[in-house]
Design a protein around this motif. Structure first.
Motif, PDB file in Angstrom:
ATOM      1  N   ALA A  68       0.928  -1.213   0.018  1.00 47.84           N
ATOM      2  CA  ALA A  68       0.244   0.060   0.151  1.00 47.84           C
ATOM      3  C   ALA A  68       0.885   1.293  -0.097  1.00 47.84           C
ATOM      4  O   ALA A  68       1.893   1.183   0.591  1.00 47.84           O
ATOM      5  N   GLY A  69       0.436   2.291  -0.712  1.00 49.09           N
ATOM      6  CA  GLY A  69       1.173   3.549  -0.873  1.00 49.09           C
ATOM      7  C   GLY A  69       0.928   3.951  -2.216  1.00 49.09           C
ATOM      8  O   GLY A  69       0.414   3.610  -3.074  1.00 49.09           O
ATOM      9  N   GLU A  70       1.726   5.314  -2.552  1.00 49.67           N
ATOM     10  CA  GLU A  70       1.574   5.889  -3.804  1.00 49.67           C
ATOM     11  C   GLU A  70       2.901   5.839  -4.526  1.00 49.67           C
ATOM     12  O   GLU A  70       4.055   5.859  -4.045  1.00 49.67           O
ATOM     13  N   LYS A  86      -2.358  -4.127  -3.058  1.00 47.74           N
ATOM     14  CA  LYS A  86      -2.917  -4.680  -2.046  1.00 47.74           C
ATOM     15  C   LYS A  86      -4.426  -4.076  -1.937  1.00 47.74           C
ATOM     16  O   LYS A  86      -4.955  -3.972  -0.767  1.00 47.74           O
ATOM     17  N   PRO A  88      -7.398  -0.765  -3.014  1.00 51.09           N
ATOM     18  CA  PRO A  88      -7.439   0.549  -3.414  1.00 51.09           C
ATOM     19  C   PRO A  88      -6.417   1.253  -2.948  1.00 51.09           C
ATOM     20  O   PRO A  88      -5.931   2.698  -3.155  1.00 51.09           O
ATOM     21  N   ALA A  89      -5.675   0.950  -1.779  1.00 48.57           N
ATOM     22  CA  ALA A  89      -4.771   1.692  -1.061  1.00 48.57           C
ATOM     23  C   ALA A  89      -3.365   1.730  -1.957  1.00 48.57           C
ATOM     24  O   ALA A  89      -2.325   2.506  -1.423  1.00 48.57           O
ATOM     25  N   THR A  90      -3.426   0.799  -2.690  1.00 53.03           N
ATOM     26  CA  THR A  90      -1.821   0.850  -3.823  1.00 53.03           C
ATOM     27  C   THR A  90      -2.416   1.453  -5.116  1.00 53.03           C
ATOM     28  O   THR A  90      -3.087   1.235  -5.779  1.00 53.03           O
ATOM     29  N   VAL A  91      -1.656   2.701  -4.983  1.00 60.08           N
ATOM     30  CA  VAL A  91      -2.001   3.779  -5.952  1.00 60.08           C
ATOM     31  C   VAL A  91      -0.741   4.136  -7.001  1.00 60.08           C
ATOM     32  O   VAL A  91       0.198   4.413  -6.453  1.00 60.08           O
ATOM     33  N   THR A 195      -4.963   1.094  -7.706  1.00 54.19           N
ATOM     34  CA  THR A 195      -5.656   2.254  -8.165  1.00 54.19           C
ATOM     35  C   THR A 195      -4.723   2.885  -9.210  1.00 54.19           C
ATOM     36  O   THR A 195      -3.455   3.043  -8.923  1.00 54.19           O
TER      37      THR A 195
END
Length: 576
Positions: A68-70, A86, A88-91, A195
């Motif tokens: 997760a992260g940007e 992981k 929506p939090a994986t962007v 995402t």
């Protein structure tokens, strides 16, 4: 001796299917990436990379696990890579508004002999509207002949599913409803559980690449979510959200008009996909080599759910709502709609110059103008189509087209129930209820103008105008009709039209049961009429205007004394 040896053998067990053993993937390497990690890392689960670019830069066939992260940048996807997030939090975030977040671009070896990639075109520009050609030649086959063949199974966008998916892969539901494992072909790029945000495009597919997305969200793109210029894109359980108006969710892009390179096929398959927001088009299909299949797709808020300029599309078990344009708009393409519903929109379906159209179990509710408008099209099949609450242009508009319609249902239509102008119409089964007119001029249940029509098994329950009107040189055969509460006449032949009716029952007409004007010819046989407020016949006996009465059952003879009403013992002629 042979018999003795055979008898001594142990029983042979029944034949069984060989056990399927998952085949391990050869040559695939795994890398882990976590944007929150400080330092370069080693790409392992314990010491992940901090940069996605570092992982994608390694040779070989890759599986990249993203925490997760940007992850900011514009990334080029190697062939066959898998990006596993992981949720929506994986962007994946674009660095700028004109950036493509993920590019699936063929390698130099793969693209040898193909035209190089051109500059990124803008899909936000609208092409000039197409007009139906005047005087277009239509199929001259008699109504009922040359039955429309189904378009089903014409798609080639979904690959053959061979073998088993690797352990842990989500199953894919087949068209027949059975769960089948999602089989990944060699070289297909997989995006899963992440995402994609911002940029001009979320994903761009070129040079024959193949990309599959599972549980992926596209949001905030300035031009569109996915652009396929050459290759294939599949999506399952994914979401497209428009935060910028006039964008597109997915476009199968046509090559530039001045391109001299061979045209590459462009295909897409969407299953369990949702589009929300003010898209100009949720899905756009451009060019003869483009084909798309949509299953279990929901579109909310887009001007159009599907726009086609050529190509082929099939849409099943899908819906569109809260839009402002034609929900499904087709110019010169071929389209299959099956188990599809539309709520609102200007029109539910607009089709111009289609060589083939198949609509089954389709429903339109609350269209602002018309439910279905079909212009200058051939091989049109409408089956089990329901239009409720259509606006100022009626429920069905069929203009200059060859149409085979079965079991149409109209409720609460403004101006027209079924309007057919020119071309040919074969109608088997229709129920038309509550057709009204804002100006008191129209309000016809069946308005047949300049058309050759063969109509059978029609029920009308309330029309402010005429229940069945043939006008302007129309040639109409009507059989087995039950007409009630016709505001004007039940049957009217007007302006050089011919209407042959047999097996008709009429009740409670607002004026007369039968009418003829303007050199129209009306022939009836086996007709029963009750409670026509202004008489049985109304005719303007000028020129060649005629009403021929065969076997009729009525207690009202008003109007039968005029000279253009003829009684005959012969039945009305059959279809021509």
């Amino acid at each position: 001796m042979i018999l003795v040896l055979g008898a001594c053998r142990s029983p042979v067990p029944p034949a069984q299917a060989p056990a399927v053993v998952p085949r391990p993937e050869v040559g695939r390497t795994e890398h882990w990436v976590d944007a929150a990690v400080q330092g370069r890392g080693e790409g392992t689960r314990e010491k992940p990379w901090s940069s996605l670019s570092d992982a994608l830069g390694h040779p070989g066939t890759l599986t990249v696990h993203l925490a997760a992260g940007e992850y900011r940048g514009s990334f080029t996807l190697p062939e066959g890579v898998r990006l596993e997030g992981k949720g929506p939090a994986t962007v994946l975030v674009a660095e700028g508004p004109e950036t493509v977040v993920l590019r699936a671009d063929g390698s130099e070896v793969e693209s040898a002999g193909k035209a190089p990639s051109t500059a990124l075109p803008s899909s936000s520009q609208e092409p000039p509207p197409r007009e139906a050609s005047q005087g277009q030649s239509l199929d001259e086959a008699a109504p009922g002949q040359g039955a429309t063949r189904p378009l089903t199974d014409a798609m080639s966008v979904r690959p053959e599913e061979k073998g088993k998916a690797p352990s842990g892969e989500a199953p894919r539901r087949s068209a027949a409803g059975a769960d089948q494992p999602l089989a990944f072909e060699e070289g297909v790029t997989l995006l899963r559980n992440l995402t994609i945000r911002g940029g001009a495009w979320g994903v761009q597919v070129t040079r024959g690449r193949q990309v599959s997305a599972q549980n992926v969200s596209f949001t905030g793109q300035h031009r569109g979510g996915v652009q396929v210029r050459a290759g294939r894109f599949d999506a399952e359980s994914s979401r497209f959200e428009a935060s910028v108006p006039e964008t597109v969710g997915l476009v199968l892009e046509a090559p530039p008009a001045d391109s001299v390179a061979p045209v590459s096929p462009r295909t897409a398959s969407l299953r369990d996909v949702r589009f929300t927001g003010p898209f100009r088009r949720a899905v756009r299909v451009r060019g003869a080599e483009a084909s798309a299949r949509l299953d279990d797709v929901t579109v909310s808020g887009a001007v159009s759910a599907l726009g086609m300029d050529g190509g082929h599309a099939e849409v099943r078990r899908s819906s569109a709502q809260a839009g402002t344009g034609a929900a499904f708009s087709v110019v010169e393409g071929t389209l299959v709609l099956q188990d599809v519903s539309v709520a609102g929109h200007e029109l539910a379906l607009s089709v111009v110059q289609s060589p083939r159209l198949e609509v089954r179990r389709f429903q339109s509710v609350g269209a602002e103008r018309a439910g279905l408008a079909v212009v200058a099209s051939r091989n049109v099949l409408l089956e089990d189509v329901v239009v409720r609450g259509s606006g100022s242009h009626g429920a069905f508009q069929l203009t200059g087209s060859q149409v085979d319609a079965r079991r149409l249902h109209v409720e609460d239509a403004a101006e027209y129930g079924v309007l057919a102008v020119g071309g040919r119409l074969r109608l088997r089964g229709a129920i038309v209820s509550r057709v009204h007119s804002s100006d008191g001029i129209t309000g016809d249940a069946l308005h047949l103008r300049q058309v050759v029509a063969d109509v059978e098994d029609v029920v009308v329950r309330g029309a402010s105008g005429t229940c069945v009107l043939a006008t302007q040189n129309a040639r109409v055969m009507l059989r087995d009709a039950d007409l009630e509460r016709c505001g004007q006449a039940a049957l009217l032949a007007d302006t050089l039209a011919t209407l042959d009716a047999r097996g008709v029952e009429v009740r409670d007409s607002g004026r007369t049961t039968l009418a003829a004007t303007g050199d129209g010819v009306l022939r009836v046989d086996v007709l029963r009429s009750r409670n026509s407020s202004q008489g049985f016949v109304g005719a303007e006996c000028t020129g060649s205007t005629r009403i021929h009465l065969g076997r009729v059952d009525t207690e009202d003879s008003r109007g039968t004394e005029v000279p253009c009403v003829k009684r005959t013992v012969e039945p009305a002629p059959g279809p021509r």
